[in-house]
Write an enzyme that holds these catalytic residues in place. Structure first.
Site, mmCIF file in Angstrom:
data_model
loop_
_atom_site.group_PDB
_atom_site.id
_atom_site.type_symbol
_atom_site.label_atom_id
_atom_site.label_comp_id
_atom_site.label_asym_id
_atom_site.label_seq_id
_atom_site.Cartn_x
_atom_site.Cartn_y
_atom_site.Cartn_z
ATOM 1 N N ARG A 80 0.886 -1.167 0.000
ATOM 2 C CA ARG A 80 0.000 0.000 0.000
ATOM 3 C C ARG A 80 0.915 1.205 0.000
ATOM 4 O O ARG A 80 1.775 1.337 0.872
ATOM 5 C CB ARG A 80 -0.885 -0.033 1.251
ATOM 6 C CG ARG A 80 -1.671 1.231 1.532
ATOM 7 C CD ARG A 80 -2.789 1.393 0.511
ATOM 8 N NE ARG A 80 -3.823 2.302 0.945
ATOM 9 C CZ ARG A 80 -3.736 3.633 0.906
ATOM 10 N NH1 ARG A 80 -2.653 4.214 0.493
ATOM 11 N NH2 ARG A 80 -4.756 4.365 1.288
ATOM 12 N N GLU A 118 -11.199 4.348 -5.002
ATOM 13 C CA GLU A 118 -11.336 2.907 -5.183
ATOM 14 C C GLU A 118 -11.896 2.591 -6.567
ATOM 15 O O GLU A 118 -12.614 3.399 -7.161
ATOM 16 C CB GLU A 118 -12.263 2.324 -4.111
ATOM 17 C CG GLU A 118 -11.756 2.502 -2.703
ATOM 18 C CD GLU A 118 -10.409 1.853 -2.447
ATOM 19 O OE1 GLU A 118 -10.173 0.742 -2.950
ATOM 20 O OE2 GLU A 118 -9.586 2.467 -1.747
ATOM 21 N N ARG A 164 -1.420 -5.317 4.904
ATOM 22 C CA ARG A 164 -0.584 -4.864 3.795
ATOM 23 C C ARG A 164 0.618 -4.097 4.331
ATOM 24 O O ARG A 164 0.519 -3.398 5.337
ATOM 25 C CB ARG A 164 -1.363 -3.923 2.856
ATOM 26 C CG ARG A 164 -2.556 -4.570 2.212
ATOM 27 C CD ARG A 164 -3.333 -3.573 1.376
ATOM 28 N NE ARG A 164 -3.893 -2.512 2.219
ATOM 29 C CZ ARG A 164 -4.771 -1.612 1.799
ATOM 30 N NH1 ARG A 164 -5.172 -1.601 0.525
ATOM 31 N NH2 ARG A 164 -5.244 -0.691 2.616
#
Length: 110
Positions: free
Chosen positions: A31, A39, A73
């Site tokens: 990330r 998104e 992440r």
């Protein structure tokens, strides 16, 4: 400015969306630290994803690990081989913005 030491590096193997990708040698997604992209499925999401893909797909990146997020992440500040900061390039493109809550105005746009 490109740091002299990186925590990890690899070739980008897949772009997930406008602020997340996979690299070779890592078991989790990366990330991009300091970056907030729309998104997929939201207005601007496809453009942000395409922009990130154009910047990093198939290229080697070097990253400094900044955190691990609630989804597991790696949150990394990453640079392209030419020294460009990926988040800064995305912000400059207008397809994403600085994630001020986490960046502390690092990129100067908050």
């Amino acid at each position: 400015m490109t740091p002299s030491r990186f925590d990890f590096a690899g070739q980008v193997t897949r772009v997930v969306d406008g602020d997340t990708f996979w690299i070779s040698g890592e078991r989790t997604r990366i990330r991009v630290w300091g970056l907030d992209a729309p998104e997929i499925g939201r207005t601007g999401g496809s453009a942000a994803t395409a922009q990130l893909a154009g910047l990093v797909s198939g290229r080697s990146v070097q990253c400094r690990m900044r955190d691990v997020d609630r989804y597991g992440r790696i949150v990394g500040q990453c640079w392209l081989p030419d020294g460009r900061d990926i988040a800064a390039a995305m912000i400059a493109s207008g397809t994403a913005r600085e994630y001020c809550r986490f960046s502390g105005n690092y990129y100067g746009t908050c």
